[in-house]
Design an enzyme around this catalytic site. Structure first.
Site, PDB file in Angstrom:
ATOM      1  CB  ILE A  98      -0.968  -0.018   1.220  1.00 58.85           C
ATOM      2  CG1 ILE A  98      -1.961   1.145   1.186  1.00 58.85           C
ATOM      3  CG2 ILE A  98      -0.228  -0.109   2.527  1.00 58.85           C
ATOM      4  CD1 ILE A  98      -3.098   1.042   2.212  1.00 58.85           C
ATOM      5  CB  CYS A  99       1.214   4.103   0.845  1.00 64.42           C
ATOM      6  SG  CYS A  99       1.699   5.836   1.018  1.00 64.42           S
ATOM      7  CB  ALA A 100       5.641   4.828  -0.898  1.00 62.77           C
TER       8      ALA A 100
END
Length: 178
Positions: A98-100
């Site tokens: 998730i995210c980066a």
């Protein structure tokens, strides 16, 4: 068993929310620290990991989860993390990021030919991926999500895969998500 890998600077919501959802669903989850047992999140919230990364039993893994935040750089710099991801890819174990953190998978060419999403600005690292703007994408054994605002949907998507849609839907209702 789900292993959630933690490094200092991890985004707390992106780790804890999916863990909470999975545990409510009866999925066994262990947090694994890559450096010190007490891991400090991006917002200075300390979390005591269940185990250290070298204590992971890869043969028991159903899913490896990577939260985002600044800690994704420490995950990416860890040979142990890369060895675990390689094992998961070879054995057909789910990988969720998730995210980066999807950038770690992208740099390893694990997203080649797959639909994926990430935090805006990290798309350039999703080498070979069909980058989407969706909050959560499931493509084969890879699950990616956009960021903290998608943490619940990420947790429900993992639950749907490891348990079933009925369990995920029931949790959405009991947790007042819907």
């Amino acid at each position: 068993m789900v292993y959630v890998l933690l490094a200092d600077g991890f985004e707390e919501v992106e780790a804890i929310t999916p863990i909470d959802i999975m545990r409510r669903a009866g999925i066994e989850v262990k947090t694994a620290a890559i450096k010190d047992r007490v891991v400090t999140g991006a917002h200075n919230i300390p979390v005591t990991a269940d185990i250290m990364i070298h204590e992971i039993e890869p043969e028991k893994a159903e899913l490896i989860m990577l939260p985002g935040g600044a800690g994704h750089e420490l995950l990416d710099a860890s040979n142990d993390v890369h060895a675990l991801l390689n094992h998961a890819a070879v054995k057909g174990i789910y990988i969720a990021a998730i995210c980066a953190a999807p950038s770690i998978l992208g740099k390893k060419m694990m997203l080649d030919g797959k639909a994926a999403t990430c935090f805006p600005g990290y798309e350039k690292y999703l080498y070979g991926a069909d980058v989407k703007k969706d909050k959560v994408i499931v493509d084969g054994k890879i699950i990616t999500a956009k960021g903290a605002g998608a943490a619940s949907e990420f947790g429900f998507a993992i639950t749907e895969i490891l348990k079933d849609k009925e369990t995920a839907d029931k949790l959405r209702k009991t947790m007042q998500y819907e």
